[in-house]
Design a protein around this motif. Structure first.
Motif, short mmCIF file in Angstrom:
data_model
loop_
_atom_site.label_atom_id
_atom_site.label_comp_id
_atom_site.label_asym_id
_atom_site.label_seq_id
_atom_site.Cartn_x
_atom_site.Cartn_y
_atom_site.Cartn_z
N ILE A 78 -4.27 3.15 -3.15
CA ILE A 78 -5.11 3.62 -2.06
C ILE A 78 -4.49 4.86 -1.42
O ILE A 78 -3.43 5.32 -1.83
CB ILE A 78 -5.35 2.50 -1.02
N ILE A 79 -5.15 5.41 -0.41
CA ILE A 79 -4.84 6.74 0.09
C ILE A 79 -3.42 6.86 0.65
O ILE A 79 -2.81 7.92 0.62
CB ILE A 79 -5.88 7.17 1.15
N ASN A 80 -2.85 5.75 1.17
CA ASN A 80 -1.50 5.82 1.74
C ASN A 80 -0.41 5.58 0.70
O ASN A 80 0.77 5.50 1.04
CB ASN A 80 -1.36 4.83 2.89
N GLY A 81 -0.81 5.43 -0.57
CA GLY A 81 0.16 5.22 -1.64
C GLY A 81 0.44 3.78 -1.98
O GLY A 81 1.10 3.49 -2.98
N ALA A 91 -10.67 9.47 4.50
CA ALA A 91 -10.22 8.37 3.67
C ALA A 91 -9.34 7.39 4.41
O ALA A 91 -9.06 6.31 3.91
CB ALA A 91 -9.48 8.91 2.45
N THR A 92 -8.85 7.73 5.64
CA THR A 92 -8.01 6.80 6.37
C THR A 92 -8.79 5.56 6.77
O THR A 92 -8.22 4.50 6.96
CB THR A 92 -7.40 7.46 7.61
N LEU A 93 -10.11 5.68 6.93
CA LEU A 93 -10.94 4.51 7.18
C LEU A 93 -11.48 4.03 5.85
O LEU A 93 -12.18 4.76 5.15
CB LEU A 93 -12.10 4.86 8.13
N PHE A 94 -11.16 2.80 5.51
CA PHE A 94 -11.47 2.26 4.19
C PHE A 94 -12.48 1.13 4.36
O PHE A 94 -12.23 0.17 5.11
CB PHE A 94 -10.18 1.73 3.55
N THR A 95 -13.62 1.22 3.68
CA THR A 95 -14.70 0.24 3.83
C THR A 95 -14.84 -0.61 2.57
O THR A 95 -14.96 -0.07 1.46
CB THR A 95 -16.04 0.94 4.13
N PHE A 96 -14.84 -1.91 2.78
CA PHE A 96 -14.98 -2.88 1.68
C PHE A 96 -16.25 -3.69 1.93
O PHE A 96 -16.45 -4.23 3.01
CB PHE A 96 -13.76 -3.81 1.65
N VAL A 97 -17.10 -3.78 0.91
CA VAL A 97 -18.38 -4.49 1.02
C VAL A 97 -18.43 -5.62 0.00
O VAL A 97 -17.96 -5.47 -1.13
CB VAL A 97 -19.56 -3.52 0.79
N GLU A 98 -19.00 -6.74 0.42
CA GLU A 98 -19.28 -7.85 -0.50
C GLU A 98 -20.77 -8.15 -0.44
O GLU A 98 -21.35 -8.22 0.64
CB GLU A 98 -18.49 -9.10 -0.11
N PRO A 114 -25.16 -8.26 3.12
CA PRO A 114 -23.81 -7.79 2.80
C PRO A 114 -22.81 -8.03 3.93
O PRO A 114 -23.16 -7.92 5.12
CB PRO A 114 -24.00 -6.29 2.58
N LEU A 115 -21.57 -8.32 3.55
CA LEU A 115 -20.45 -8.31 4.48
C LEU A 115 -19.79 -6.93 4.39
O LEU A 115 -19.61 -6.38 3.30
CB LEU A 115 -19.42 -9.36 4.10
N VAL A 116 -19.43 -6.38 5.54
CA VAL A 116 -18.81 -5.06 5.60
C VAL A 116 -17.51 -5.16 6.39
O VAL A 116 -17.54 -5.49 7.59
CB VAL A 116 -19.74 -4.03 6.26
N ALA A 117 -16.39 -4.91 5.74
CA ALA A 117 -15.09 -4.94 6.41
C ALA A 117 -14.48 -3.54 6.39
O ALA A 117 -14.58 -2.83 5.39
CB ALA A 117 -14.15 -5.93 5.71
N ARG A 118 -13.86 -3.17 7.50
CA ARG A 118 -13.25 -1.86 7.59
C ARG A 118 -11.75 -1.99 7.89
O ARG A 118 -11.33 -2.84 8.69
CB ARG A 118 -13.93 -1.01 8.65
N PHE A 119 -10.98 -1.14 7.21
CA PHE A 119 -9.53 -1.12 7.37
C PHE A 119 -9.11 0.31 7.71
O PHE A 119 -9.79 1.29 7.39
CB PHE A 119 -8.84 -1.54 6.07
N LYS A 120 -7.96 0.45 8.32
CA LYS A 120 -7.36 1.76 8.60
C LYS A 120 -6.07 1.86 7.80
O LYS A 120 -5.10 1.15 8.06
CB LYS A 120 -7.09 1.86 10.09
N PHE A 121 -6.07 2.68 6.78
CA PHE A 121 -4.88 2.86 5.93
C PHE A 121 -4.17 4.16 6.27
O PHE A 121 -4.81 5.13 6.67
CB PHE A 121 -5.26 2.87 4.46
#
Length: 318
Positions: free
Chosen positions: A158-161, A9-16, A311-318
């Motif tokens: 989200i996972i980090n609070g 879950a530390t890698l968080f994926t957002f799609v549009e 689709p757009l795919v963005a990835r975050f590290k939380f």
């Protein structure tokens, strides 16, 4: 929650994704949707509808990523912002009766005054986005402007609070000319910025994501207006790995009218953004060369495709 779940879950994926007219095949008496019925010139029917729902499910799955941390697995997107969906029943079919049926997605959808009946939606997995609240933002139309789509707002833990604030937008089209319709898109931006300012007054350094089909390129008025109000376009310049240089192709020219923007304090968590142009989402562009999105309809010609947008795919590290 297990240690392996936390690592994933530390890698968080957002799609549009703009789904290209994801309508059911039934007429809504209050909406101008007759073209999406079996009796119409499109011959939109139950079989075609279910093929489309299943295809969109496959497309969303393809936006995930394989992880080797802990137990190797395919991690699906955490949040999926959708444009051009008609109603709740479609979202239920997509999340419960398509290839996504085992993914555990929940959904939110607006109920806009749009004359055709199209809305925006958000799929979310409660394992990495614990919903706190959601509501629709109504956009008051200008004089002689058709009613447009509501903006969907949702916030969740989200996972980090931290709390993540999400806005899904589908701005008015350019039908009638870019300059003529520009004020219609700016009024959407003004409504959005007013809500974001309210959140900034309530929260200290809130984490904000704005995503959707803006019907404007990155340097055009609406995205520029949002950038002037503290949002950063992380999707600007994104490309695919199989020939896509934008999310949409019009008369042989790639355009990026879909965007993901974030507040400044999310930039440190941002990893990368790309266009998912998996080969099965593309077809040969026989007229202009190269490739193009494998769309569902080209005019009135049914093509058994996915969407005219990628689709757009963005990835975050939380």
């Amino acid at each position: 929650m297990t240690i392996s779940t936390i690592l994933l879950a530390t890698l968080f994926t957002f799609v549009e994704l703009n789904c290209e007219n994801l309508f059911d095949y039934l007429h809504d008496e209050d909406k101008e949707d007759m073209e999406w019925t079996p009796e119409s010139s499109r011959h939109w029917n139950q079989k075609r509808y279910w093929r489309k729902v299943n295809y969109i499910g496959q497309e969303i799955i393809s936006c995930g990523e394989f992880h080797t941390q802990a137990n190797a697995s395919w991690q699906l997107p955490d949040l999926v912002a959708l444009c051009e969906v008609e109603n709740d029943s479609i979202l239920k079919d997509l999340t419960k009766r398509s290839p996504l049926s085992n993914a555990g997605y929940e959904y939110l959808v607006t109920h806009s005054p749009d004359l055709r009946g199209i809305d925006v939606a958000l799929l979310y997995t409660p394992y990495s986005f614990r919903l706190i609240q959601s509501y629709s933002l109504r956009v008051t139309p200008l004089k002689d402007m058709r009613p447009t789509r509501d903006i969907l707002y949702a916030c969740g833990e989200i996972i980090n609070g931290d709390t993540l604030h999400v806005f899904v937008v589908h701005a008015p089209s350019r039908f009638g000319g870019e300059r003529t319709t520009r004020p219609n898109r700016i009024v959407v931006g003004e409504r959005l910025v007013a809500s974001i300012d309210s959140i900034r007054n309530l929260y200290d350094s809130p984490l904000i994501v704005v995503a959707g089909d803006f019907n404007d390129a990155a340097n055009d008025p609406l995205p520029t207006y949002l950038s002037e109000h503290g949002l950063h376009n992380i999707s600007k310049g994104s490309t695919g790995s199989h020939g896509a240089r934008g999310t949409y192709k019009y008369q042989g020219r790639w355009e990026s009218i879909d965007h993901i923007l974030v507040s400044e304090n999310l930039l440190s968590m941002f990893q990368e953004c790309h266009i998912n142009d998996a080969e099965f989402l593309l077809e040969e562009d026989k007229k202009y060369g190269g490739v193009q999105p494998h769309r569902n309809y080209n005019g009135l010609r049914y093509q058994k495709g996915y969407s005219d947008h990628l689709p757009l795919v963005a990835r975050f590290k939380f």
